[in-house]
Design a protein around this motif. Sequence first.
Motif, short mmCIF file in Angstrom:
data_model
loop_
_atom_site.label_atom_id
_atom_site.label_comp_id
_atom_site.label_asym_id
_atom_site.label_seq_id
_atom_site.Cartn_x
_atom_site.Cartn_y
_atom_site.Cartn_z
N PRO A 1 42.61 34.76 42.79
CA PRO A 1 41.85 36.01 42.97
C PRO A 1 41.10 36.02 44.30
O PRO A 1 40.70 34.98 44.80
N ALA A 2 40.93 37.23 44.84
CA ALA A 2 40.21 37.40 46.10
C ALA A 2 38.99 38.28 45.88
O ALA A 2 39.03 39.26 45.14
N SER A 3 37.90 37.91 46.52
CA SER A 3 36.62 38.61 46.36
C SER A 3 36.18 39.18 47.69
O SER A 3 36.27 38.52 48.73
N ILE A 4 35.69 40.42 47.67
CA ILE A 4 35.11 41.04 48.86
C ILE A 4 33.59 41.05 48.72
O ILE A 4 33.05 41.50 47.71
N LEU A 5 32.91 40.55 49.73
CA LEU A 5 31.46 40.61 49.81
C LEU A 5 31.09 41.50 50.99
O LEU A 5 31.61 41.32 52.09
N LEU B 1 44.40 47.99 45.98
CA LEU B 1 45.76 47.86 46.49
C LEU B 1 46.37 46.51 46.12
O LEU B 1 47.58 46.40 45.88
N THR B 2 45.54 45.49 46.05
CA THR B 2 46.01 44.13 45.77
C THR B 2 45.70 43.68 44.35
O THR B 2 45.92 42.51 44.00
N GLY B 3 45.16 44.58 43.53
CA GLY B 3 44.84 44.23 42.14
C GLY B 3 43.67 43.29 41.99
O GLY B 3 43.53 42.60 40.97
N ASN B 4 42.78 43.27 42.98
CA ASN B 4 41.65 42.35 42.94
C ASN B 4 40.39 43.03 42.41
O ASN B 4 39.30 42.93 43.00
N SER C 1 36.30 36.29 39.39
CA SER C 1 36.29 35.81 40.78
C SER C 1 37.00 36.75 41.75
O SER C 1 37.53 36.32 42.77
N SER C 2 36.99 38.04 41.44
CA SER C 2 37.60 39.01 42.35
C SER C 2 36.55 40.07 42.65
O SER C 2 35.36 39.80 42.71
N GLY C 3 36.99 41.31 42.87
CA GLY C 3 36.08 42.43 42.87
C GLY C 3 35.56 42.88 44.22
O GLY C 3 35.87 42.32 45.28
#
Length: 528
Positions: free
Chosen positions: A134-138, A162-165, A170-172
């Motif tokens: 999973p990828a997270s944006i801060l 777009l990427t389902g995150n 641990s994503s979002g």
Amino acid sequence: MTNSIAEIGETACILSIGSNTTSAHPVIGVEVVKAVRGGAKLIVANPRRIDLCRYADVWLKHRPGTDVPLLMGMMHVIVDDGLIDRAFIDERCENFGALKDSLSAVSLDGVEKITGVPRSQIIEAARIYASCKPASILYAMGITQHSHGTDNVFAVANLAMLTGNVGKPSSGVNPLRGQNNVQGACDMGALPNVFPGYQQVAEPSLRAKFEKAWGCELDPSPGITLSDMFGAAAEGRLKAMYVVGENPVLSDPDATHVRQALSRLDFLVVQDMFLTETAELAHVVLPAASFAEKDGTFTNTERRVQLVRKAVEPQGGSKPDWWIAARIAARMGGTGFNYENPAQIMGEIASLVPAYGGISHDRLRGGGIQWPCPDAGHSGTRFLHSERFARGKGKFTPVEFRPPAEQPDNEYPLILTTERSLYHYHTGTMTRKVRSLEAARPAELLEMHPVDAGKLGMSDGETVKVVSRRGEVITRLLVTDDSPEGVVSMTFHFAESPTNVLTSTALDPVAKIPELKVCAVRVEKCGV
């Protein structure tokens, strides 16, 4: 935040954009470093070289105010490379066709020209973010404090969907709040268009619910935003203001105009712990107790409601904020303000705000609870949108690049951006009274690239004058390549060098947030 702070340390990829996390949110910064040391990839998008750049796999050094084209460039790569999460898009989202059409017009060469980021880095960052899950944006105020801040947030959300995150551990999409309990203040209706719990004042059924509970008739018209209040005061349309725990004379843009606006009020009340620069202008100052002198709750950036317990007795005649507000309301003829303690107020909140429905002081004694927590049997929510979005399906919103409202020119050739120091907090009302913190950072500094300093014949440590279209301040120069050529930076912690005398009042048309991150300035030697 859609997700929890502890989840950051377990993610596979972090995109930090518009956030100097280790300085402004050091506890969260620790989680970012923990994730990297555990093998996570880190993408940093920031015009300045911040501490996290030391750990970054890719540093996207884009020009201030070019977040939208940078993010659109990344999305263009993800779509072209077939790295989208098709199942998530089909099941959970809508309007993808419109987003895809908008991305088809994106040219990576054009993005490079606008942002200053090489196309190879944009491609690398896009592939890392889309592939490492999973990828997270801060993000923080480097995204929101722009005249196109709403577009920036839409672009961030588009990238995550777009990427389902979204809706997974641990994503979002995780905005890092700028002050303690800002999340809680918004939750409680400190916005002009909503009641507590983000319930619209214009919606008749919701308004009726609050009218019944509070025993009064409520205005269906939204109020005005903080930024609009000062214009209204200056024009005589706003007659009185009650400022609680805020120091707009230092924190708001075009501070000279803020002072002028406050001076034209018929009545100004300031409720604060100390005699701030704003309180000095007030007709009445109400002494408020600090967090350590009262009971209550804070809701932090991850939606966690936490119990605050009084550790010491209030100093002097200071009182808790709730007590002051309730006494004033009662003296003005209001009913229903006969609270005896904050636990009773939380009980009322739970009865009116669905997301807080299961939260009480008794439960919080066992530890914090993350909303939504709809009933007493619910344990709270670690991450949002696990099955559906609040509106049903997540909507892709195409955006277009709009440059910052103020551009450098021959008279004002440099871009000023604002930031925060690790050692001070907001306008320094509390931290500048701490001897060790004041010793670590005792004064304002203007950070400037060596090339720009050389062109101006200036040296490190020199006292300089910074001038914008709105005003000027005196400060000391710090020559450093942490700032890119053409960009200078300052904090806003120091009353002696009030940075916001310089900043722009250009507003985002939707959120009405001022463009504090971009304004045009020139720097002169003192005496010139």
